[in-house]
Scaffold this motif. Structure first.
Motif, short mmCIF file in Angstrom:
data_model
loop_
_atom_site.label_atom_id
_atom_site.label_comp_id
_atom_site.label_asym_id
_atom_site.label_seq_id
_atom_site.Cartn_x
_atom_site.Cartn_y
_atom_site.Cartn_z
N GLY A 18 0.63 -0.82 -0.04
CA GLY A 18 -0.26 0.17 -0.30
C GLY A 18 0.64 1.33 -0.03
N GLN A 19 0.85 2.20 1.08
CA GLN A 19 1.40 3.45 0.99
C GLN A 19 2.92 3.18 1.77
OE1 GLN A 19 0.22 6.15 -0.39
NE2 GLN A 19 -1.39 4.70 -1.65
N MET A 20 2.85 1.51 2.76
CA MET A 20 4.07 1.60 3.41
C MET A 20 5.19 1.03 2.32
SD MET A 20 3.44 2.47 6.50
CE MET A 20 4.60 1.40 7.38
N ALA A 21 6.53 2.03 2.83
CA ALA A 21 7.13 0.90 1.34
C ALA A 21 8.63 1.10 3.23
CB ALA A 21 7.99 1.56 1.10
N THR A 22 9.41 -0.17 2.84
CA THR A 22 10.14 -0.67 3.53
C THR A 22 11.20 -1.35 3.23
OG1 THR A 22 8.26 -2.33 5.56
CG2 THR A 22 10.52 -2.48 5.63
N GLU A 23 12.67 -0.55 3.32
CA GLU A 23 13.70 -0.83 2.72
C GLU A 23 14.64 -1.80 3.81
OE1 GLU A 23 17.35 1.96 0.97
OE2 GLU A 23 17.54 1.84 3.46
#
Length: 266
Positions: A18-23
């Motif tokens: 969704g709107q969440m990105a995890t590097e």
């Protein structure tokens, strides 16, 4: 000219929900020579399997590229074979059939039926499983299943053998026997191996270099330890070896004291 056999260049990986990105990975740079045995070690969640899957072509990195013999790796291929912690054998096929299916796929047009049979048997003999060729997976032990998985991977004649905690689900004695087998096979074939492990002793015992990952998120290479132990390596002798103890202590110190602060990789 950079003649490194295998090269990770500025690899970064982010997953989006969704709107969440995890590097997960950031700026991973690593070169591996032909015939080298390299282990990746680090705490859970540091992106070890992600990096291995990028090399295997199962994932596409967000940034950066992987090169094998100067060519970009961007999809799965028989030049990179993966051995997972779960043996992934097909239960309806025999031990022989589980190796033959890979051999037929890779060499169906270049080897005769007789040559493919001989090649299957050769690789089962490498892992001491020829005598069980007619058994099905449910009829053999966990360690034997993993031997078949290794035979199947080797039978593809990959340029790089990828191993994702291949002995993690095994008891200590079986694990030790398989580690010894992998060392013998590596000495005989001179293949390039990249292995993920959580086991410090395993990493030092098997590897030419141990790549230590910092904690995630945004994990990267913290340090690289060269393991200058002569081969062949015998675990009983290494138990009292000062250089083995030094290497083991260096990995432990990184994992438990310095894993959060990236140091300059050697």
């Amino acid at each position: 000219m950079d003649n490194s056999y295998l090269k990770f260049e500025q690899i970064g990986m982010s997953f989006r929900r969704g709107q969440m990105a995890t590097e997960v990975l950031r700026d991973v740079n690593l070169t591996i020579g032909q015939g080298e045995f390299v282990s990746l070690i680090g705490h859970s969640g540091c992106g070890k399997s992600t990096l291995l899957n990028i090399l295997g072509g199962l994932l596409t990195s967000t940034t950066g590229e992987v090169f094998l013999e100067g060519k970009v790796v961007d999809e799965p291929g028989p030049d990179r074979a993966i051995v997972f912690q779960n043996h992934s054998l097909l239960p309806w096929l025999t031990v022989y059939g589980n190796v033959a299916i890979a051999v037929d796929k890779v060499f169906g047009s270049s080897k005769t039926k007789a040559e493919r049979h001989d090649w299957v048997m050769h690789n089962l003999e490498l892992v001491q499983m020829a005598q069980a060729k007619d058994k099905r997976p449910h009829e053999v032990s966990g360690g034997m299943k993993q031997r078949v998985g290794i035979a199947r991977a080797l039978a593809m004649q990959p340029k790089v053998l990828l191993m994702d905690e291949p002995f993690g689900a095994l008891d200590a004695l079986t694990r030790a026997h398989l580690q010894d087998s992998v060392m013998e096979i590596h000495a005989r074939l001179g293949n390039t191996v990249m292995m993920i492990t959580h086991d410090v002793d395993e990493a030092v015992l098997l590897s030419d270099r141990v790549v230590m990952m910092t904690n995630g998120p945004s994990a990267t290479i913290g340090e690289i330890l060269k393991v200058p132990l002569a081969r062949p390596r015998r675990r009983l002798e290494l138990a009292t070896d000062a250089e083995y103890a030094r290497c083991r202590a260096a990995v432990l110190e990184f994992l438990y004291a310095r894993h959060r602060v990236p140091a300059r990789a050697a």
